[in-house]
Design a protein around this motif. Structure first.
Motif, PDB file in Angstrom:
ATOM      1  N   UNK A  13     -17.921  17.024  73.454  1.00 40.71           N
ATOM      2  CA  UNK A  13     -17.177  17.373  74.681  1.00 40.71           C
ATOM      3  C   UNK A  13     -17.989  18.244  75.625  1.00 40.71           C
ATOM      4  N   UNK A  14     -19.292  18.375  75.355  1.00 35.66           N
ATOM      5  CA  UNK A  14     -20.106  19.267  76.179  1.00 35.66           C
ATOM      6  C   UNK A  14     -20.119  18.892  77.654  1.00 35.66           C
ATOM      7  N   UNK A  15     -20.218  17.599  77.922  1.00 34.11           N
ATOM      8  CA  UNK A  15     -20.294  17.168  79.319  1.00 34.11           C
ATOM      9  C   UNK A  15     -19.057  17.619  80.100  1.00 34.11           C
ATOM     10  N   UNK A  16     -17.879  17.462  79.453  1.00 32.18           N
ATOM     11  CA  UNK A  16     -16.638  17.886  80.128  1.00 32.18           C
ATOM     12  C   UNK A  16     -16.607  19.398  80.313  1.00 32.18           C
ATOM     13  N   UNK A  17     -17.069  20.120  79.314  1.00 36.46           N
ATOM     14  CA  UNK A  17     -17.073  21.586  79.425  1.00 36.46           C
ATOM     15  C   UNK A  17     -18.012  22.031  80.559  1.00 36.46           C
ATOM     16  N   UNK A  18     -19.177  21.389  80.667  1.00 37.66           N
ATOM     17  CA  UNK A  18     -20.120  21.747  81.743  1.00 37.66           C
ATOM     18  C   UNK A  18     -19.469  21.510  83.105  1.00 37.66           C
ATOM     19  N   UNK A  19     -18.800  20.336  83.228  1.00 32.93           N
ATOM     20  CA  UNK A  19     -18.169  19.991  84.513  1.00 32.93           C
ATOM     21  C   UNK A  19     -17.150  21.061  84.897  1.00 32.93           C
ATOM     22  N   UNK A  20     -16.313  21.438  83.925  1.00 35.43           N
ATOM     23  CA  UNK A  20     -15.253  22.429  84.185  1.00 35.43           C
ATOM     24  C   UNK A  20     -15.855  23.770  84.582  1.00 35.43           C
ATOM     25  N   UNK A  21     -16.889  24.194  83.882  1.00 36.80           N
ATOM     26  CA  UNK A  21     -17.481  25.504  84.176  1.00 36.80           C
ATOM     27  C   UNK A  21     -18.138  25.494  85.553  1.00 36.80           C
ATOM     28  N   UNK A  22     -18.848  24.411  85.872  1.00 37.10           N
ATOM     29  CA  UNK A  22     -19.513  24.348  87.181  1.00 37.10           C
ATOM     30  C   UNK A  22     -18.489  24.262  88.309  1.00 37.10           C
ATOM     31  N   UNK A  52     -29.482  35.069  71.900  1.00 39.27           N
ATOM     32  CA  UNK A  52     -30.839  35.580  72.163  1.00 39.27           C
ATOM     33  C   UNK A  52     -31.747  34.418  72.586  1.00 39.27           C
ATOM     34  N   UNK A  53     -31.630  33.290  71.864  1.00 37.93           N
ATOM     35  CA  UNK A  53     -32.468  32.141  72.231  1.00 37.93           C
ATOM     36  C   UNK A  53     -32.113  31.643  73.631  1.00 37.93           C
ATOM     37  N   UNK A  54     -30.818  31.670  73.928  1.00 41.24           N
ATOM     38  CA  UNK A  54     -30.389  31.310  75.288  1.00 41.24           C
ATOM     39  C   UNK A  54     -31.075  32.242  76.299  1.00 41.24           C
ATOM     40  N   UNK A  55     -31.091  33.518  75.961  1.00 48.12           N
ATOM     41  CA  UNK A  55     -31.697  34.513  76.861  1.00 48.12           C
ATOM     42  C   UNK A  55     -33.166  34.199  77.140  1.00 48.12           C
ATOM     43  N   UNK A  56     -33.889  33.731  76.113  1.00 52.75           N
ATOM     44  CA  UNK A  56     -35.315  33.419  76.307  1.00 52.75           C
ATOM     45  C   UNK A  56     -35.493  32.350  77.390  1.00 52.75           C
ATOM     46  N   UNK A  57     -34.684  31.292  77.303  1.00 48.68           N
ATOM     47  CA  UNK A  57     -34.834  30.220  78.299  1.00 48.68           C
ATOM     48  C   UNK A  57     -34.279  30.647  79.653  1.00 48.68           C
ATOM     49  N   UNK A  58     -33.148  31.371  79.630  1.00 47.69           N
ATOM     50  CA  UNK A  58     -32.537  31.811  80.891  1.00 47.69           C
ATOM     51  C   UNK A  58     -33.479  32.759  81.645  1.00 47.69           C
ATOM     52  N   UNK A  59     -34.159  33.630  80.901  1.00 43.88           N
ATOM     53  CA  UNK A  59     -35.076  34.580  81.544  1.00 43.88           C
ATOM     54  C   UNK A  59     -36.247  33.844  82.198  1.00 43.88           C
ATOM     55  N   UNK A 157     -22.930  25.609  77.735  1.00 47.07           N
ATOM     56  CA  UNK A 157     -22.110  25.969  78.898  1.00 47.07           C
ATOM     57  C   UNK A 157     -22.515  27.339  79.445  1.00 47.07           C
ATOM     58  N   UNK A 158     -22.766  28.305  78.544  1.00 46.42           N
ATOM     59  CA  UNK A 158     -23.224  29.624  79.022  1.00 46.42           C
ATOM     60  C   UNK A 158     -24.610  29.493  79.655  1.00 46.42           C
ATOM     61  N   UNK A 159     -25.418  28.619  79.090  1.00 46.60           N
ATOM     62  CA  UNK A 159     -26.767  28.412  79.646  1.00 46.60           C
ATOM     63  C   UNK A 159     -26.676  27.830  81.065  1.00 46.60           C
ATOM     64  N   UNK A 160     -25.767  26.875  81.251  1.00 46.61           N
ATOM     65  CA  UNK A 160     -25.581  26.316  82.596  1.00 46.61           C
ATOM     66  C   UNK A 160     -25.135  27.399  83.582  1.00 46.61           C
ATOM     67  N   UNK A 161     -24.277  28.315  83.118  1.00 48.67           N
ATOM     68  CA  UNK A 161     -23.860  29.398  84.025  1.00 48.67           C
ATOM     69  C   UNK A 161     -25.033  30.318  84.353  1.00 48.67           C
ATOM     70  N   UNK A 310     -34.005  22.479  85.587  1.00 46.06           N
ATOM     71  CA  UNK A 310     -32.619  21.996  85.647  1.00 46.06           C
ATOM     72  C   UNK A 310     -32.269  21.149  84.433  1.00 46.06           C
ATOM     73  N   UNK A 311     -33.203  20.296  84.001  1.00 45.42           N
ATOM     74  CA  UNK A 311     -32.858  19.333  82.934  1.00 45.42           C
ATOM     75  C   UNK A 311     -32.828  19.951  81.534  1.00 45.42           C
ATOM     76  N   UNK A 312     -33.306  21.193  81.411  1.00 47.41           N
ATOM     77  CA  UNK A 312     -33.531  21.734  80.067  1.00 47.41           C
ATOM     78  C   UNK A 312     -32.299  21.710  79.138  1.00 47.41           C
ATOM     79  N   UNK A 313     -31.049  21.890  79.638  1.00 49.53           N
ATOM     80  CA  UNK A 313     -29.921  21.827  78.682  1.00 49.53           C
ATOM     81  C   UNK A 313     -29.809  20.483  77.973  1.00 49.53           C
TER      82      UNK A 313
END
Ligand code: F1P
Length: 351
Positions: A13-22, A52-59, A157-161, A310-313
């Motif tokens: 359900x990730x695609x739907x969650x991404x859509x909702x968050x965006x 933490x791993x999310x933080x590495x890519x987000x940073x 979803x947090x990464x997309x945000x 952009x494509x990394x997720x």
């Protein structure tokens, strides 16, 4: 017992969650965009485990597109060693936590506030959490909460945000438009490659999983490594792509699979590493925007049509599925991995 039911549903359900968050952040943009845009001397991303791993890519994304000097740290490092991290430069902290309850992250924020004041923001999946309660600058995902222990749709979803926050801070409309295409690409990708995830996940002849990524993909390689470990209790490791030659390659056996998350910027050098590992006897799986010129046993071509940040997720869903299928095939329950809790809360020692 409905083994793995939640994990499977959360991955799919990730695609739907991404859509909702965006959609939610675009229709109600945060009222603190100007605060993000202040001329920060330093930006810190913190989290624990997956976040933490999310933080590495987000940073990596944040610094690349805003130009602000940005670091990622495990929350515990900031909590326990603030003086080796913080300087007298104006600093902003971005705390990431699915639960909003992890002790180390809450403690790191407490230390940061004591040293630097209230310049922090948070990204979480729960708007009713201790983290949300103390955060005046808050981004919350939609439909990304989870019943499973291992983070899947919550992570992406947090990464997309975090990508969205970097995009609005930099005024980078192209990145914002690009991340808006990801929910659709997710559906196609999963339809095309779910059988491959199952095939590789169920391969008994493999017992050593190596995930390689550099630049924005390093944190994602680490997250894929963690999924394989948590869900399927398999030996899995992650390295910066070119670092793998400097010792770790000595562990390759015919039971090793090397999974390369290829960038555009360093593609040729990364491909050389994959060829070398194939020659040493490993099975090689490559994930890349296109399969052109790649010599690997298997290729996942993303065909996203967007840039590498952009494509990394999109690097994660098929690897999450691989871990899920391996766990199921081993008779484990990926919803409830051994020895793990959804949240790590450190209890103060009794006197
Ligand atoms: C982070 C985390 C997860 C891990 C486990 C324990 O929690 O370390 O990455 O899989 O479930 O918690 P959070 O702060 O993001 O809620």
């Amino acid at each position: 017992m409905n083994r793995g039911k939640h994990t499977y549903q959360e991955i799919m359900s990730q695609g739907q969650a991404w859509r909702k968050s965006l959609d939610a952040v675009e229709s109600h943009p945060p009222d603190f965009i100007d605060w993000f845009k202040k001329p920060w001397g330093e930006v810190f991303f913190i989290g624990c485990g997956s976040t933490y791993y999310l933080s590495l890519s987000a940073a990596t994304i944040w610094q690349s597109i805003t130009g602000q000097s940005t670091k990622a740290l495990p929350s515990s490092e900031l909590w326990n060693f603030p003086h080796s991290i913080l300087t007298d430069r104006p600093s902003m902290l971005l705390a990431i936590s699915r639960s909003g309850e992890t002790s180390e992250t809450l403690q790191a924020i407490r230390v940061f506030r004591e040293e630097k004041g209230d310049d922090f923001a948070s990204i979480t999946c729960y708007k009713d959490s201790p983290l949300a309660d103390i955060s005046s600058h808050l981004l919350v995902t939609q439909n990304a909460d989870e019943k499973s222990v291992a983070q899947t749709r919550s992570f992406t979803s947090m990464y997309l945000l975090s990508q969205y926050a970097a995009g609005i801070t930099a005024g980078d409309r192209e990145l914002l438009d690009e991340i808006n295409t990801l929910p659709e690409t997710f559906e196609r990708l999963v339809a095309d490659y779910k059988p491959l995830a199952k095939e590789l996940g169920e391969k008994k002849s493999l017992d050593h999983f190596v995930f390689l990524g550099s630049g924005v993909n390093y944190g994602l390689a680490c997250e894929a490594m963690l999924k394989m470990k948590e869900m399927s209790l398999s030996i899995s490791e992650a390295f910066h792509f070119l670092e793998f030659r400097h010792g770790p390659k000595s562990m390759i056996t015919p039971k090793t699979i090397v999974i390369g998350l290829l960038s555009d910027s360093a593609r040729d050098k990364e491909l050389n590493v994959l060829s070398e590992m194939k020659d040493l006897g490993a099975t090689v799986l490559a994930l890349a925007e296109s399969g052109e010129g790649i010599e690997a046993d298997q290729i996942i071509a993303l065909h996203s049509g967007v840039g590498e940040l952009a494509r990394s997720p999109l690097m994660l869903p098929i690897l999450q599925l691989m871990a899920y299928y391996r766990s199921m095939h081993k008779g484990l329950n990926p919803d409830r991995p051994k020895n793990l809790d959804t949240v790590v809360k450190i209890q103060p020692k009794k006197a």
